[in-house]
Design a protein around this motif. Sequence first.
Motif, mmCIF file in Angstrom:
data_model
loop_
_atom_site.group_PDB
_atom_site.id
_atom_site.type_symbol
_atom_site.label_atom_id
_atom_site.label_comp_id
_atom_site.label_asym_id
_atom_site.label_seq_id
_atom_site.Cartn_x
_atom_site.Cartn_y
_atom_site.Cartn_z
ATOM 1 N N GLU A 94 0.868 -1.182 0.000
ATOM 2 C CA GLU A 94 0.000 0.000 0.000
ATOM 3 C C GLU A 94 0.902 1.228 0.000
ATOM 4 N N THR A 95 0.344 2.348 -0.410
ATOM 5 C CA THR A 95 1.175 3.540 -0.434
ATOM 6 C C THR A 95 1.580 3.918 0.985
ATOM 7 N N LYS A 132 12.354 12.558 -13.969
ATOM 8 C CA LYS A 132 12.541 11.325 -14.742
ATOM 9 C C LYS A 132 11.298 10.450 -14.735
ATOM 10 N N GLY A 134 8.325 11.743 -14.481
ATOM 11 C CA GLY A 134 7.213 12.594 -14.928
ATOM 12 C C GLY A 134 6.461 13.278 -13.808
ATOM 13 N N PHE A 138 4.806 18.214 -9.936
ATOM 14 C CA PHE A 138 3.917 17.906 -8.812
ATOM 15 C C PHE A 138 4.641 17.977 -7.478
ATOM 16 N N LEU A 146 -2.664 13.081 -5.808
ATOM 17 C CA LEU A 146 -2.078 12.341 -6.923
ATOM 18 C C LEU A 146 -2.839 11.050 -7.170
ATOM 19 N N ARG A 153 5.038 5.901 -8.282
ATOM 20 C CA ARG A 153 6.269 6.426 -8.867
ATOM 21 C C ARG A 153 7.025 7.262 -7.834
ATOM 22 N N LEU A 183 2.651 1.012 -17.527
ATOM 23 C CA LEU A 183 3.450 2.242 -17.511
ATOM 24 C C LEU A 183 4.444 2.207 -16.350
ATOM 25 N N GLU A 186 7.345 0.043 -16.953
ATOM 26 C CA GLU A 186 8.324 0.670 -17.832
ATOM 27 C C GLU A 186 9.190 1.674 -17.069
ATOM 28 N N TYR A 187 8.550 2.524 -16.255
ATOM 29 C CA TYR A 187 9.307 3.468 -15.432
ATOM 30 C C TYR A 187 10.290 2.719 -14.553
ATOM 31 N N ARG A 190 13.262 1.094 -16.374
ATOM 32 C CA ARG A 190 14.236 2.097 -16.836
ATOM 33 C C ARG A 190 15.083 2.600 -15.672
ATOM 34 N N LEU A 191 14.417 2.878 -14.552
ATOM 35 C CA LEU A 191 15.168 3.344 -13.377
ATOM 36 C C LEU A 191 16.161 2.282 -12.923
ATOM 37 N N GLU A 194 19.122 1.993 -15.219
ATOM 38 C CA GLU A 194 20.037 3.123 -15.107
ATOM 39 C C GLU A 194 20.885 3.054 -13.835
ATOM 40 N N GLU A 239 12.111 -4.416 -23.483
ATOM 41 C CA GLU A 239 11.056 -3.700 -24.212
ATOM 42 C C GLU A 239 9.796 -4.554 -24.172
#
Lengths: 289, 292
Positions: A94-95, A132, A134, A138, A146, A153, A183, A186-187, A190-191, A194, A239
Amino acid sequence: METKGNGNAASGRMVIDSISKSYGMGPLRQKVIQDCSFTLEPGKLTVLIGPSGCGKTTIINLLAGYEEIETGSISIDGKPVKGPGGDRLVVFQETALFPWMTLMQNVTFGPRMRGGRNSREIEGDALSLLQKVGLGDFRDKYPTQLSGGMQRRAELVRALINSPRVMMMDEPFRGLDAMTRELMQEYYIRLFEEHRITNLFVTSEIEEAIFLADRLVIMSYRPAQVRTVMEINLPRPREFSMLTSKEYLQYKKDALEILHEEAMKAFSTGTATCVADFLEAYSEIEEKK
Amino acid sequence: MQIPSAKPKGDAVLAEITNFEAMAFRLKQWIKSPRPYLMVAGLLLFLAVWYMTTELFKLPRFEKLPGPVAVIREWLSEDPSYGISIYVSEYYLHIIKSMMRVFEAFGLATLLGVPLGLFMGWKKVFRDYTFPIDETLRPIPMLAWVPLAILMWPAREAAIVYLTFLAAFFATTLNTLLGVESIDEVYFRAARCLGSKPRHIFFRVVVPGALPYIFTGLQISMGVAWFSLVAGEMLAGEYGLGYLIWNSFVMVQYPIIVIAMVTLGFIGWASSAAIRFVGALLMKWKVREVSP
């Protein structure tokens, strides 16, 4: 993009050696985790998968130090792990963003608590990470303003900014709708690609698991044990187009066969939910073939 | 970097809507809705029923009660027949005296009750020590404390403030405790995991996390403070609105009773509103606005 704490890529090897855990008192005592062993390789993404209710969250709690192991040992880079510590960061199911802090205050919480750096520096780092994913616009919003995906994210960023040796993700994308989830994957990938911080990702979704993983650890039903470890040798960066590749489908088929057996075991012990979860995933791949 | 950008398209548009415009728009919508007219109609209906029962038809059992015309005439009179109106300084003396007492008692209750509640919620050992006592004393009605209050305190003034304080104190402490207990364990874990020391956790998790409950508690506390104050003033006061009500009853100055009652209503409402206002200032994060 230069990031702080890249030295962690070389370290962050976490060894989990035959740990066990039971819950309950007296005759109700039940073994939840039994002789569980696996290794998180430095800079690699390990995915832990198993039927719902098999004790995946318990493993996270043990690794994070929130609960104590009964037997076995856990160590990072050769040093035994005791109690919660800043070297391991957990992103919860949970958040867990503090609702009373703005996004920026949330993200900079860890570095501010540890001290030693000035706040402008910290905020600069935080902002570049937020951009990074998005969320640059905010920074002064509160979490309730949000969407679910944005919160997830932000939580990724809040953990990542501390450059922990090991990051642990406990079903972080659960409860998000399919598109947001994709989505987020994907974020996240990528993180990870990197920063190359050692990652443990817990999920019950097979597609997510194979798409993200360098190594797949499949858990058995209760008491949870490591059933199989699969190395996923798909190329990076990952991908979404790979989801249709032959290799991917072969991995998925192999993994599902094992999970199917475990689900059947769970079925015989009578836990309905995990069977339903599993059968849904399994029938999906049968249809696609 | 191939991360898809999630730039909000509506952000620029939203930024242009200023606070003032938003307020003006809300006011316009409110006037267009039936709500303000229903409120006025309700008030008029109430006054009409009051007027008819007491002054127009003088129904049995109602004929002794002061009617709205008598009350309002007295209230606004430059030369009131019973000595209390908006032109008489004594009226304000009663109001200020009562407000001072509530302010003292409420302030003390907040200063002691909030920290106590926070500690009870934060440290389980401390809670185990104090909770049974708190739970036993809390349900005792304030009126039951009157004799002890008089025995305990040398002056009547102190006894009244003490009674008012007690009621407010229990409400504040309990709600603060509940506030700390309402904080999800996950925030404590997250804070610890991000490297917080205990004092950080106290000031950055326990205090802000309990704040919504604390302010609910303060509103309740303010309500019970006025309640106890009036009871105390009726029994032992020399000044104050509670004293004014009781004294006017004894002296057969009935319109003043209603004037004091309505005054209490307005002040109570204003003090609640003040607490809500401070709460909203301290808890901006509770305000849900349109997410861009």
